[in-house]
Design an enzyme around this catalytic site. Structure first.
Site, PDB file in Angstrom:
ATOM      1  N   ASP A  15      23.695  -8.301   0.209  1.00  0.00           N
ATOM      2  CA  ASP A  15      22.452  -9.335   0.881  1.00  0.00           C
ATOM      3  C   ASP A  15      21.211  -8.445   1.470  1.00  0.00           C
ATOM      4  OD1 ASP A  15      24.841 -10.577   0.663  1.00  0.00           O
ATOM      5  OD2 ASP A  15      25.370 -10.652   2.951  1.00  0.00           O
ATOM      6  N   ASP A 136      30.483 -22.987   3.373  1.00  0.00           N
ATOM      7  CA  ASP A 136      30.788 -22.130   4.309  1.00  0.00           C
ATOM      8  C   ASP A 136      31.480 -22.778   5.296  1.00  0.00           C
ATOM      9  OD1 ASP A 136      29.057 -20.235   2.618  1.00  0.00           O
ATOM     10  OD2 ASP A 136      27.447 -21.178   3.514  1.00  0.00           O
TER      11      ASP A 136
END
Length: 246
Positions: A15, A136
């Site tokens: 990330d 998500d």
């Protein structure tokens, strides 16, 4: 790299925030527990450890502050294994720009929810195998815009819509447990696998080798692992041994 019937790919997460490799708790800015310079070197490390594909997310893009395109290009120049990439893809044109960088798979979240036609457009041009939709889930509902906004649908509700729109695979992230290193409830992943015919990749709360073993029994085709690897809770080489499912 296409998904295989008897394989569950282990996907280390890289990330990117402010040009560095980070790990956040439940995606919240300011909760960085891991900050490492040179994300391209981190990606290379996972390749050297045996990872067959690496999961790269541009957190700045997802949070609308800026993008890390230069860092992404450095990563692509550093490794030879496939990269699946997401974060901040707000337009078809930017999606095409990224796909033309020779990434393996583009992960699209908010744009897909707000305009499913964009999925059809990109899959028609590049092939559905290149397009992964990110679903998500927080409190059992889908969240968008960097996990800040909730819509009144579950991941299972919308997964069929995206399969029909042309998505070749789905990334399911359980935000409730993301980055907490406390494990996860297996049932949402099972429900999603049973609801569609496209491959499902799971992310969120994977902490131990037992968690990875649990996922081998769900039918998911991949698992993204972040904090557990960076905090040495989980050994990637042991996890990679579980990729091939009997």
């Amino acid at each position: 790299m296409s998904f295989e019937d008897n394989k569950m790919l282990i996907m280390p997460a890289v990330d990117i925030k402010n040009g560095k490799c980070v790990q956040l708790v439940q995606g919240k800015p300011g909760t960085e527990q891991v900050i490492i310079d040179n994300p391209e070197k981190v990606t290379k490390k996972w390749e050297d450890e045996g990872a067959e594909i690496i999961h790269v997310i541009d957190l700045d893009g997802a949070l609308k502050s800026k993008d890390n395109l230069n860092t992404i290009k450095k990563i692509l120049g550093e490794v030879s294994v496939p990269i699946q990439l997401g974060g901040g893809i707000r337009s078809v044109d930017y999606g095409k720009q990224l796909l033309n960088l020779d990434i393996e798979r583009l992960i699209i979240g908010t744009m897909a929810i707000e305009n499913p036609q964009t999925i059809t457009e990109l899959s028609d041009e590049f092939g559905s195998d290149k397009i992964m939709v990110s679903l998500d889930s927080k409190d059992s509902k889908v969240v968008i815009k960097g996990w800040k906004e909730k819509i009144n649908k579950t991941a299972t509700d919308v997964s069929k819509e995206f399969q029909e729109a042309g998505a070749g695979s789905i990334l399911f992230t359980n935000v409730d447990v993301e980055g907490l290193l406390k494990g996860f409830d297996i049932q949402p992943a099972v429900d999603l696998v049973n609801s569609v015919d496209v491959p499902i990749v799971y992310s969120g709360g994977v902490t131990t080798i037992q968690d990875v073993k649990k996922l081998t029994k769900t039918g998911v085709k991949g698992v993204v692992i972040g904090s557990a690897l960076y905090k040495n809770k989980l050994n990637i080489k042991k996890a990679l041994k579980l990729q091939n499912i009997e």
